[in-house]
Design an enzyme around this catalytic site. Structure first.
Site, short mmCIF file in Angstrom:
data_model
loop_
_atom_site.label_atom_id
_atom_site.label_comp_id
_atom_site.label_asym_id
_atom_site.label_seq_id
_atom_site.Cartn_x
_atom_site.Cartn_y
_atom_site.Cartn_z
N VAL A 11 0.83 -1.21 0.00
CA VAL A 11 0.00 0.00 0.00
C VAL A 11 0.87 1.26 0.00
O VAL A 11 0.72 2.15 -0.84
CB VAL A 11 -0.95 -0.02 1.22
CG1 VAL A 11 -1.62 1.34 1.42
CG2 VAL A 11 -2.01 -1.09 1.03
N LEU A 157 -6.99 -0.46 -3.02
CA LEU A 157 -6.28 -1.00 -4.19
C LEU A 157 -6.33 -2.52 -4.21
O LEU A 157 -6.46 -3.17 -3.18
CB LEU A 157 -4.82 -0.52 -4.20
CG LEU A 157 -3.85 -0.96 -3.10
CD1 LEU A 157 -3.36 -2.38 -3.28
CD2 LEU A 157 -2.69 -0.01 -3.04
N LYS A 158 -6.22 -3.04 -5.44
CA LYS A 158 -6.16 -4.49 -5.62
C LYS A 158 -4.73 -4.85 -5.99
O LYS A 158 -4.18 -4.26 -6.94
CB LYS A 158 -7.10 -4.94 -6.75
CG LYS A 158 -8.55 -4.57 -6.52
CD LYS A 158 -9.44 -5.01 -7.66
CE LYS A 158 -9.36 -4.14 -8.90
NZ LYS A 158 -9.78 -2.74 -8.74
N LYS A 211 -14.26 0.51 4.89
CA LYS A 211 -13.25 -0.42 4.37
C LYS A 211 -13.63 -1.87 4.68
O LYS A 211 -13.60 -2.76 3.83
CB LYS A 211 -11.87 -0.08 4.97
CG LYS A 211 -10.79 -1.09 4.68
CD LYS A 211 -10.41 -1.11 3.22
CE LYS A 211 -9.54 -2.32 2.92
NZ LYS A 211 -9.23 -2.46 1.51
N ASN A 215 -14.83 -5.06 1.97
CA ASN A 215 -14.23 -6.39 1.90
C ASN A 215 -15.21 -7.48 2.33
O ASN A 215 -15.22 -8.57 1.76
CB ASN A 215 -12.96 -6.45 2.75
CG ASN A 215 -11.77 -5.86 2.00
OD1 ASN A 215 -11.90 -5.46 0.84
ND2 ASN A 215 -10.62 -5.79 2.64
N ILE A 257 -17.94 -13.01 -8.69
CA ILE A 257 -18.84 -14.17 -8.62
C ILE A 257 -18.17 -15.37 -9.28
O ILE A 257 -18.85 -16.27 -9.77
CB ILE A 257 -20.24 -13.88 -9.22
CG1 ILE A 257 -20.13 -13.42 -10.68
CG2 ILE A 257 -21.00 -12.88 -8.38
CD1 ILE A 257 -21.48 -13.44 -11.41
N CYS A 267 -5.67 -9.46 2.82
CA CYS A 267 -6.76 -8.59 3.27
C CYS A 267 -8.04 -9.31 3.68
O CYS A 267 -8.46 -9.21 4.82
CB CYS A 267 -7.06 -7.56 2.20
SG CYS A 267 -5.74 -6.37 2.02
N LYS A 270 -8.02 -11.64 6.84
CA LYS A 270 -7.65 -10.87 8.03
C LYS A 270 -8.73 -9.84 8.39
O LYS A 270 -9.12 -9.70 9.54
CB LYS A 270 -6.31 -10.17 7.75
CG LYS A 270 -6.01 -8.94 8.55
CD LYS A 270 -4.65 -8.38 8.23
CE LYS A 270 -4.66 -7.26 7.21
NZ LYS A 270 -5.24 -6.01 7.62
P1 NAD Z 1 3.14 -4.79 4.15
O1 NAD Z 1 3.38 -5.77 5.22
O2 NAD Z 1 3.44 -5.11 2.73
O3 NAD Z 1 3.91 -3.43 4.50
C1 NAD Z 1 3.96 -2.86 5.78
C2 NAD Z 1 5.31 -2.17 5.92
O4 NAD Z 1 5.33 -1.41 7.14
C3 NAD Z 1 6.49 -3.14 6.00
O5 NAD Z 1 7.43 -2.82 4.99
C4 NAD Z 1 7.08 -2.88 7.40
O6 NAD Z 1 8.49 -3.03 7.45
C5 NAD Z 1 6.66 -1.44 7.63
N1 NAD Z 1 6.71 -1.00 9.04
C6 NAD Z 1 6.34 -1.68 10.15
N2 NAD Z 1 6.55 -0.91 11.23
C7 NAD Z 1 7.04 0.27 10.80
C8 NAD Z 1 7.46 1.46 11.43
N3 NAD Z 1 7.40 1.61 12.76
N4 NAD Z 1 7.92 2.48 10.67
C9 NAD Z 1 7.99 2.37 9.34
N5 NAD Z 1 7.61 1.25 8.66
C10 NAD Z 1 7.15 0.22 9.39
O7 NAD Z 1 1.59 -4.39 4.30
P2 NAD Z 1 0.56 -3.93 3.16
O8 NAD Z 1 0.06 -5.10 2.41
O9 NAD Z 1 1.12 -2.76 2.42
O10 NAD Z 1 -0.64 -3.42 4.08
C11 NAD Z 1 -0.53 -2.27 4.88
C12 NAD Z 1 -1.90 -1.94 5.43
O11 NAD Z 1 -2.80 -1.62 4.36
C13 NAD Z 1 -2.57 -3.07 6.19
O12 NAD Z 1 -3.34 -2.51 7.23
C14 NAD Z 1 -3.46 -3.71 5.17
O13 NAD Z 1 -4.56 -4.36 5.74
C15 NAD Z 1 -3.91 -2.50 4.38
N6 NAD Z 1 -4.30 -2.78 2.99
C16 NAD Z 1 -3.57 -3.66 2.23
C17 NAD Z 1 -3.93 -3.88 0.93
C18 NAD Z 1 -3.17 -4.86 0.07
O14 NAD Z 1 -3.68 -5.21 -1.00
N7 NAD Z 1 -2.00 -5.32 0.46
C19 NAD Z 1 -5.03 -3.21 0.36
C20 NAD Z 1 -5.73 -2.31 1.15
C21 NAD Z 1 -5.35 -2.10 2.46
#
Ligand code: NAD
Length: 453
Positions: A11, A157-158, A211, A215, A257, A267, A270
């Site tokens: 993200v 985002l997807k 959000k 989902n 579907i 996502c 969780k």
């Molecule tokens: P991710 O695990 O890929 O990335 C998270 C990053 O945060 C990691 O690189 C980690 O090292 C970093 N991090 C942790 N603690 C930190 C700190 N104190 N300072 C700086 N960086 C730190 O996670 P993601 O998939 O990008 O998801 C992030 C959030 O967005 C989650 O809450 C997720 O549910 C949400 N989300 C994800 C998606 C998806 O498709 N992946 C889509 C929508 C929302």
């Protein structure tokens, strides 16, 4: 605007790169030093179409910088996005420790007012918790005169289409009751609203719930289709015909579907767990979503169940080719991927896996390491060498067109189990293969006689 982003995962990185691309100056911070070094060299740590080009352009033009130094980013960004992980705790609730750690860090170093934008998916009430945490830390630092505004701006985002989704979002949800924060976010997102206004303003709690609601709705559609697919199998109906039959109704539509081998990824599972936890702890259990989750847990076993039925004497010593390891196409993400349930079940039974994925091979190696019962193959067709059966877990484009004659000549037991319904059962059966999809009628294998019309 000067913007910072904390948490450079799927993200944070895509968000940062698309913000830089429209002209904002973006500083990105992550605690993962290796990742930051890689990004400083312009190498994306994840696979996303369009991301390498965005990184290259914006690093070159100086609009995008990567660092492990939180302080510099806090001084730089008037607006600071928080996109760190919110993994599930043991009880299913979202673990907010990363979000709150970043909040405290920001409050510790900020020297002027700051706007914190929560991009991470967080339970309802987190914005208030973030505001309270920041105030507490500011008080501890004798900086009570500084203000922290908190905006809930969930991300939709997807993976696999993330750059496109961030560049051309369907909607941008802005949850805040602060006028100045609203104006700042409107300015940041103005370049994404040139065609028409995409901003939807609301309060923080509604934004947070939006959000989860999105989902939950999408997951419900998938589980409903999977249940109907299982019923179709029992009834001798064809779920693909049913899918087309209902998708053509504009009230239903074709999205989400597709029957399959269960939803995975970082996502849906969780977020569903976290929403169920929130609901139960507020005395309002969500019975429908409990079933959605249960159906999915069952469905993630469907490929293994079909294999077991085909091999009543067990799978020990069998060699199973697997196409697709990522939880969906165009990503290397294997978090909660159905392929993992299948591989782990096969290993427990004593089978060997010969796997291929266009992007997720290193991720698979990182997760499972080197083991005798996992052979990662260089190409799709290499998996077929000495394989007894083929199972398809991910609907990559590269799997859509295949030479069934070749498959029939290579697979020792002439069996394909397709978790994504990629092929026409009659065509596969005509090559003399057993083909088991999800919710498809079983067409027994037959060979077209040479010279037949
Ligand atoms: P991710 O695990 O890929 O990335 C998270 C990053 O945060 C990691 O690189 C980690 O090292 C970093 N991090 C942790 N603690 C930190 C700190 N104190 N300072 C700086 N960086 C730190 O996670 P993601 O998939 O990008 O998801 C992030 C959030 O967005 C989650 O809450 C997720 O549910 C949400 N989300 C994800 C998606 C998806 O498709 N992946 C889509 C929508 C929302």
């Amino acid at each position: 605007m000067d913007v910072s982003v904390f948490g450079i995962g799927y993200v944070g990185l895509v968000q940062a790169a698309t913000l830089a691309d429209v002209g904002h100056r973006v500083v990105c911070v992550d605690i993962d030093e290796r990742k930051i070094q890689q990004l400083q060299r312009g190498v994306p740590p994840i696979q996303e179409p369009g991301l390498p080009e965005l990184l290259e352009d914006n690093l070159r033009d100086g609009r995008l910088a990567f660092s492990t130094q939180a302080r510099d980013a806090i001084i730089h960004g008037q607006v600071i996005f928080i996109a760190v992980g919110t993994p599930p705790d043991e009880d299913g609730s979202a673990d907010l420790s990363q979000v709150l750690a970043v909040t405290r860090e920001i409050a510790r170093h900020m020297e002027e007012d700051r706007t914190l934008v929560i991009k991470s998916t967080v339970p309802v009430g987190t914005a208030s918790q973030v505001a309270a945490t920041a105030r507490e830390e500011l008080g501890r630092q004798d900086k009570n005169h500084l203000r922290v505004r908190v905006v809930s701006n969930p991300e939709f985002l997807k993976e696999g289409n993330a750059v496109n989704d961030c560049t051309r979002p369907d909607r941008i949800i802005i949850g805040t009751d602060d006028d100045e924060a609203r104006a700042q976010l409107a300015e940041i997102y103005a370049p994404f609203c040139r065609n028409h206004d995409k901003l939807i303003f609301m309060d923080n709690r509604s934004a947070e719930l939006t959000k989860y609601a999105a989902n939950a709705m999408l997951a419900t559609r998938i589980s409903l289709m999977n249940e109907l697919a299982n019923l179709a199998e029992q009834l001798g109906a064809d779920i693909e015909a049913v899918r087309k039959g209902i998708g053509s109704d504009p009230r239903i539509g074709y999205h989400f579907i597709y029957p399959g081998c269960g939803f995975g990824g970082s996502c849906f599972p969780k977020d569903l767990r976290a929403l169920l936890h929130t609901a139960a702890s507020n005395g309002q259990p969500l019975r429908l979503l409990q079933s959605v989750q249960e159906v999915n847990e069952q469905q993630r076993q469907v490929l293994f169940r079909k294999l077991k039925q085909h091999y009543p004497d067990g799978l020990a010593g069998k060699s199973i080719a697997i196409w697709g390891l990522a939880f969906k196409p165009n990503t290397d993400d294997m978090r909660e991927a159905p392929s993992r349930d299948l591989m782990e079940a096969l290993w427990r039974e004593g089978a060997t896996v010969r796997a291929f994925d266009p992007e997720a091979m290193s991720e698979c190696r990182r997760i499972y390491g080197y083991r005798d019962d996992l052979v990662l193959c260089a190409t799709r067709d290499d998996t077929l060498q000495n394989a007894d059966a083929l199972v398809i877990c991910t609907e990559w484009k590269a799997f859509r067109v295949v030479d069934f004659e070749l498959l029939a000549s290579k697979l020792r037991d002439r069996l394909i189990i397709d978790g994504r319904n990629l092929y026409n059962p009659v065509q596969v059966a005509a090559a003399g293969l057993h083909y088991l999809g999800i919710g498809l009628p079983h067409v027994p294998p037959y060979q077209i006689q040479a010279g037949a019309q």
